[in-house]
Design an enzyme around this catalytic site. Structure first.
Site, PDB file in Angstrom:
ATOM      1  N   GLY A  33      48.238  59.449   5.296  1.00  0.00           N
ATOM      2  CA  GLY A  33      47.384  60.607   5.492  1.00  0.00           C
ATOM      3  C   GLY A  33      46.436  60.426   6.669  1.00  0.00           C
ATOM      4  O   GLY A  33      46.298  59.338   7.235  1.00  0.00           O
ATOM      5  N   CYS A  34      45.751  61.509   7.025  1.00  0.00           N
ATOM      6  CA  CYS A  34      44.885  61.480   8.207  1.00  0.00           C
ATOM      7  C   CYS A  34      43.658  60.599   8.005  1.00  0.00           C
ATOM      8  O   CYS A  34      43.392  59.699   8.810  1.00  0.00           O
ATOM      9  CB  CYS A  34      44.494  62.897   8.600  1.00  0.00           C
ATOM     10  SG  CYS A  34      43.757  63.875   7.278  1.00  0.00           S
TER      11      CYS A  34
END
Length: 355
Positions: A158-159
């Site tokens: 994920g970011c």
């Protein structure tokens, strides 16, 4: 040689960023883009930036024939990838998943944080975690499988976990964290990180001229960060929403052990430079300089900086990425490049927007 690629869920921010990258990629031929909401609408009509560059038309998710592709990128919400991935893999299509469905190795943790049943737990062990700088071997194993004619499943990080982990990993893996200490993460993301669907929080009138913490003590990326760094139960993660289109900045405060052996910022910069030596997409800032989101927007690069606080015997590490590139679409393409034996940087921009 080029490989046939498709995007499932191509109308959202991460999906359309994937389309932008893949349409300019020398090794992937974008053959299909799906979206239930935009089915039947040309890509260039929905997003005029593609005018003259693409003649693709959005297809419904369940109507597009993806079985002839080499790779399918899943840019869908969590739980949707659980539906799409098994059938694609059974058809011999390699899957690069941008969602959270295969990131967490413990299905029970996934179910706890995402409030949904994990219907494909048997795929978790075989999914290669997609953060190449920190987990190169699983991607090399996936590349080996593809070379031998088997499809692979890649679960992209994920970011927030990407920016946070790249900032913290050199110190954590060197064993410098104080025994039992809590690591504090304060991170800020642009509005595209919340997805395309408008909410009260992301509506222009509420997001503009505003900074807001959200998901305090409950954010779903917490267990992913703990899994990556190997610090279960020791991360306090507080995300914030900023009035930016793109960009993510994560500041990590790491309490250091008494005998860590490093006594200056210069020592930590040297540690970080050695750790990321040879990594195409991580740039370590020189002593006294710190990352800015504006420097990485539009690229797959992560900028990382570090400073030693002698007063508290702690390290402050900062990571900046474009949440749609290194935090989503760009990282997915970077992983696909590795899995298909292409140059790791193929199709990925290196220079950000200077102003």
């Amino acid at each position: 040689m080029t490989y046939k690629a498709g995007i499932v869920g191509g109308a959202g921010f991460a999906g359309i960023e994937l389309a932008r990258i893949l349409l300019q990629h020398p090794g992937f031929d974008l053959c299909a883009v799906t979206s239930d909401a935009l089915a039947g609408i040309p890509l260039s009509k929905a997003y005029p930036a593609f005018s003259g560059h693409a003649d693709l038309v959005f297809q419904r998710n369940d109507e597009a024939d993806m079985s002839s592709l080499d790779v399918a990128f899943l840019a869908v919400p969590h739980t949707a990838a659980l539906k799409h991935a098994p059938s694609l893999l059974e058809s011999g299509v390699t899957v690069v998943d941008l969602s959270a469905d295969f990131r967490l190795k413990d299905a029970a943790v996934y179910e706890s944080y995402y409030d949904a049943a994990h219907t494909q737990p048997e795929l978790l062990a075989s999914a290669a975690f997609g953060l190449p700088e920190l987990f190169p071997q699983p991607l090399e194993d996936a590349a080996c499988a593809v070379r031998q004619g088997s499809p692979a499943l890649v679960a992209c990080a994920g970011c927030y976990p990407t920016a946070t982990s790249l900032a913290a990993a050199p110190a954590v893996r060197a064993g410098l964290v104080r025994d039992g200490a809590t690591v504090v993460v304060d991170a800020v993301s642009g509005v595209t990180g919340a997805g395309k669907k408008a909410t009260e929080r992301t509506h222009f009138c509420f997001a503009n001229d505003n900074l807001e913490a959200y998901g305090v003590t409950t954010h779903r990326h917490t267990p992913e960060i703990e899994q990556i760094l190997g610090l279960p139960g020791r991360i306090v993660f507080t995300p914030h929403l900023a009035p930016l289109n793109r960009g993510l900045l994560s500041t990590v405060t790491i309490p250091l052990g008494e005998g860590c052996g490093l006594a200056s910022t210069a020592d930590f910069v040297d540690l970080y430079e050695g750790f990321y030596d040879g990594c195409a997409f991580v740039d370590v800032m020189p002593e006294g300089s710190f990352p800015k989101t504006s420097s990485v927007v539009g690229t797959n690069h992560a900028h990382v900086g570090a400073a030693f606080d002698a007063r508290t015997n702690s390290l402050v590490a900062v990571g900046a990425i474009d949440n749609l590139c290194k935090g989503a679409a760009g990282q997915a393409v970077q992983c696909a490049n590795i899995v298909f034996g292409l140059p790791e940087a193929a199709g990925l921009a290196s220079v950000g927007l200077p102003v």
